[in-house]
Design a protein around this motif. Structure first.
Motif, PDB file in Angstrom:
ATOM      1  N   VAL A 138       0.837  -1.205   0.000  1.00  0.00           N
ATOM      2  CA  VAL A 138       0.000   0.000   0.000  1.00  0.00           C
ATOM      3  C   VAL A 138       0.870   1.253   0.000  1.00  0.00           C
ATOM      4  CG1 VAL A 138      -1.578   1.364   1.420  1.00  0.00           C
ATOM      5  CG2 VAL A 138      -2.040  -1.052   1.028  1.00  0.00           C
ATOM      6  N   LYS A 139       1.930   1.245   0.828  1.00  0.00           N
ATOM      7  CA  LYS A 139       2.818   2.405   0.898  1.00  0.00           C
ATOM      8  C   LYS A 139       3.499   2.663  -0.445  1.00  0.00           C
ATOM      9  CE  LYS A 139       4.065   2.433   5.815  1.00  0.00           C
ATOM     10  NZ  LYS A 139       5.173   2.302   6.775  1.00  0.00           N
ATOM     11  N   LEU A 141       2.353   1.745  -3.495  1.00  0.00           N
ATOM     12  CA  LEU A 141       1.439   1.946  -4.622  1.00  0.00           C
ATOM     13  C   LEU A 141       0.474   3.121  -4.450  1.00  0.00           C
ATOM     14  CD1 LEU A 141       0.545  -1.806  -5.293  1.00  0.00           C
ATOM     15  CD2 LEU A 141       2.145  -0.378  -6.585  1.00  0.00           C
ATOM     16  N   CYS A 142       0.262   3.561  -3.215  1.00  0.00           N
ATOM     17  CA  CYS A 142      -0.763   4.579  -2.973  1.00  0.00           C
ATOM     18  C   CYS A 142      -0.155   5.965  -2.786  1.00  0.00           C
ATOM     19  CB  CYS A 142      -1.579   4.225  -1.723  1.00  0.00           C
ATOM     20  SG  CYS A 142      -2.566   2.737  -1.903  1.00  0.00           S
ATOM     21  N   THR A 143      -0.940   6.988  -3.106  1.00  0.00           N
ATOM     22  CA  THR A 143      -0.529   8.367  -2.852  1.00  0.00           C
ATOM     23  C   THR A 143      -0.645   8.669  -1.363  1.00  0.00           C
ATOM     24  OG1 THR A 143      -2.751   9.268  -3.099  1.00  0.00           O
ATOM     25  CG2 THR A 143      -1.430   9.025  -5.118  1.00  0.00           C
ATOM     26  N   SER A 144      -0.046   9.782  -0.948  1.00  0.00           N
ATOM     27  CA  SER A 144      -0.096  10.183   0.465  1.00  0.00           C
ATOM     28  C   SER A 144      -1.532  10.385   0.938  1.00  0.00           C
ATOM     29  CB  SER A 144       0.695  11.479   0.666  1.00  0.00           C
ATOM     30  OG  SER A 144       2.047  11.287   0.301  1.00  0.00           O
ATOM     31  N   ARG A 145      -2.370  10.969   0.083  1.00  0.00           N
ATOM     32  CA  ARG A 145      -3.765  11.216   0.450  1.00  0.00           C
ATOM     33  C   ARG A 145      -4.509   9.902   0.695  1.00  0.00           C
ATOM     34  NH1 ARG A 145      -6.400  15.832  -0.938  1.00  0.00           N
ATOM     35  NH2 ARG A 145      -8.098  14.662  -1.900  1.00  0.00           N
ATOM     36  N   VAL A 146      -4.259   8.910  -0.145  1.00  0.00           N
ATOM     37  CA  VAL A 146      -4.910   7.603   0.020  1.00  0.00           C
ATOM     38  C   VAL A 146      -4.424   6.923   1.295  1.00  0.00           C
ATOM     39  CG1 VAL A 146      -5.164   5.291  -0.960  1.00  0.00           C
ATOM     40  CG2 VAL A 146      -5.306   7.288  -2.448  1.00  0.00           C
ATOM     41  N   LEU A 147      -3.119   6.996   1.587  1.00  0.00           N
ATOM     42  CA  LEU A 147      -2.576   6.407   2.807  1.00  0.00           C
ATOM     43  C   LEU A 147      -3.258   6.985   4.043  1.00  0.00           C
ATOM     44  CD1 LEU A 147       1.290   6.335   2.151  1.00  0.00           C
ATOM     45  CD2 LEU A 147      -0.228   4.365   2.345  1.00  0.00           C
ATOM     46  N   LYS A 150      -6.966   5.842   4.260  1.00  0.00           N
ATOM     47  CA  LYS A 150      -7.056   4.448   4.713  1.00  0.00           C
ATOM     48  C   LYS A 150      -6.805   4.355   6.212  1.00  0.00           C
ATOM     49  CE  LYS A 150      -5.817   1.779   0.555  1.00  0.00           C
ATOM     50  NZ  LYS A 150      -6.926   0.798   0.664  1.00  0.00           N
ATOM     51  N   THR A 211     -10.113   5.926  -0.871  1.00  0.00           N
ATOM     52  CA  THR A 211      -9.340   4.708  -0.602  1.00  0.00           C
ATOM     53  C   THR A 211      -9.498   3.640  -1.666  1.00  0.00           C
ATOM     54  OG1 THR A 211     -11.125   3.688   0.692  1.00  0.00           O
ATOM     55  CG2 THR A 211      -9.596   5.099   1.875  1.00  0.00           C
ATOM     56  N   SER A 212     -10.448   3.839  -2.589  1.00  0.00           N
ATOM     57  CA  SER A 212     -10.719   2.794  -3.599  1.00  0.00           C
ATOM     58  C   SER A 212      -9.816   2.955  -4.813  1.00  0.00           C
ATOM     59  CB  SER A 212     -12.166   2.848  -4.017  1.00  0.00           C
ATOM     60  OG  SER A 212     -12.495   4.104  -4.563  1.00  0.00           O
TER      61      SER A 212
END
Length: 212
Positions: A138-139, A141-147, A150, A211-212
């Protein structure tokens, strides 16, 4: 407090009876620790096994320079001391209580002889490995906003004086400034409301979309 009833309550809650064959309640000790105390510290004797059944824990390492590195915030259920038990090593991390927490301390010698307990340890370790792999992915593949979104949805009950922004930023690999900027953006968009360190989600669907 009737400790045997409390122990029975947690054993039933986590469906542990089949893994604790041969145990009596007097083979366990219920241990309750208050916020900011420590359950384990680096260098501690390895002959301790705990079932973590209620509360919130902060697991940290100290670097050679003395800086604290946050590994994770741990929620029940978990076994603590399992790696040291299997590898016959002393504790190499610190476990601090972030909110009042309850543990069942097991009789070490009985655990060594209980084959079903090894099955419970294997399952618990497998879940830890899966969760660590998932967090790492997750860290990456995801942007800071998504992290941040979540983390808010998965840990909402702990947003109070229990979790500090500094801890969250370390856990997510962000600077505290980045975290505060993202939270302010969420608040400006009407997704959350902040009251001190407490965070309320105002727009469930909006946060979920992030988060999706």
């Amino acid at each position: 407090m009737d400790s045997s009833r409390e122990i029975e309550k947690f054993i039933k809650k986590y469906d542990l009876e089949k893994y604790l064959e041969g145990y009596n309640y007097w083979d366990m000790e219920i241990k309750i620790l208050e916020k900011d105390s420590y359950l384990m510290m680096s260098g501690m004797d390895k002959r301790k096994l705990y079932l973590f059944v209620d509360g919130l824990l902060k697991v940290t390492l100290l670097s050679s320079e003395g800086d604290e590195m946050l590994l994770e915030l741990t929620k029940p259920f978990d076994i603590l001391g399992d790696v040291e038990f299997l590898l016959e090593e002393d504790v190499h991390y610190n476990i601090q209580i972030k909110e009042r927490s309850t543990f069942l301390e097991l009789d070490f010698d009985k655990a060594v002889k209980n084959i079903r307990f090894y099955e419970l340890m294997a399952k618990t370790l497998a879940k830890k490995l899966r969760n660590t792999s998932k967090k790492y992915s997750v860290k990456k593949l995801c942007t800071s906003r998504v992290l941040v979104a979540k983390f808010i949805t998965e840990n909402r009950k702990y947003f109070s004086s229990t979790i500090k922004y500094g801890d969250i930023s370390k856990l997510l690999g962000l600077s505290e400034r980045q975290l505060r900027r993202i939270l302010k953006d969420f608040e400006d968009k009407g997704l959350i409301e902040r009251k001190g360190r407490k965070i309320d989600i105002l727009d469930e669907e909006g946060i979920k979309r992030l988060t999706s």
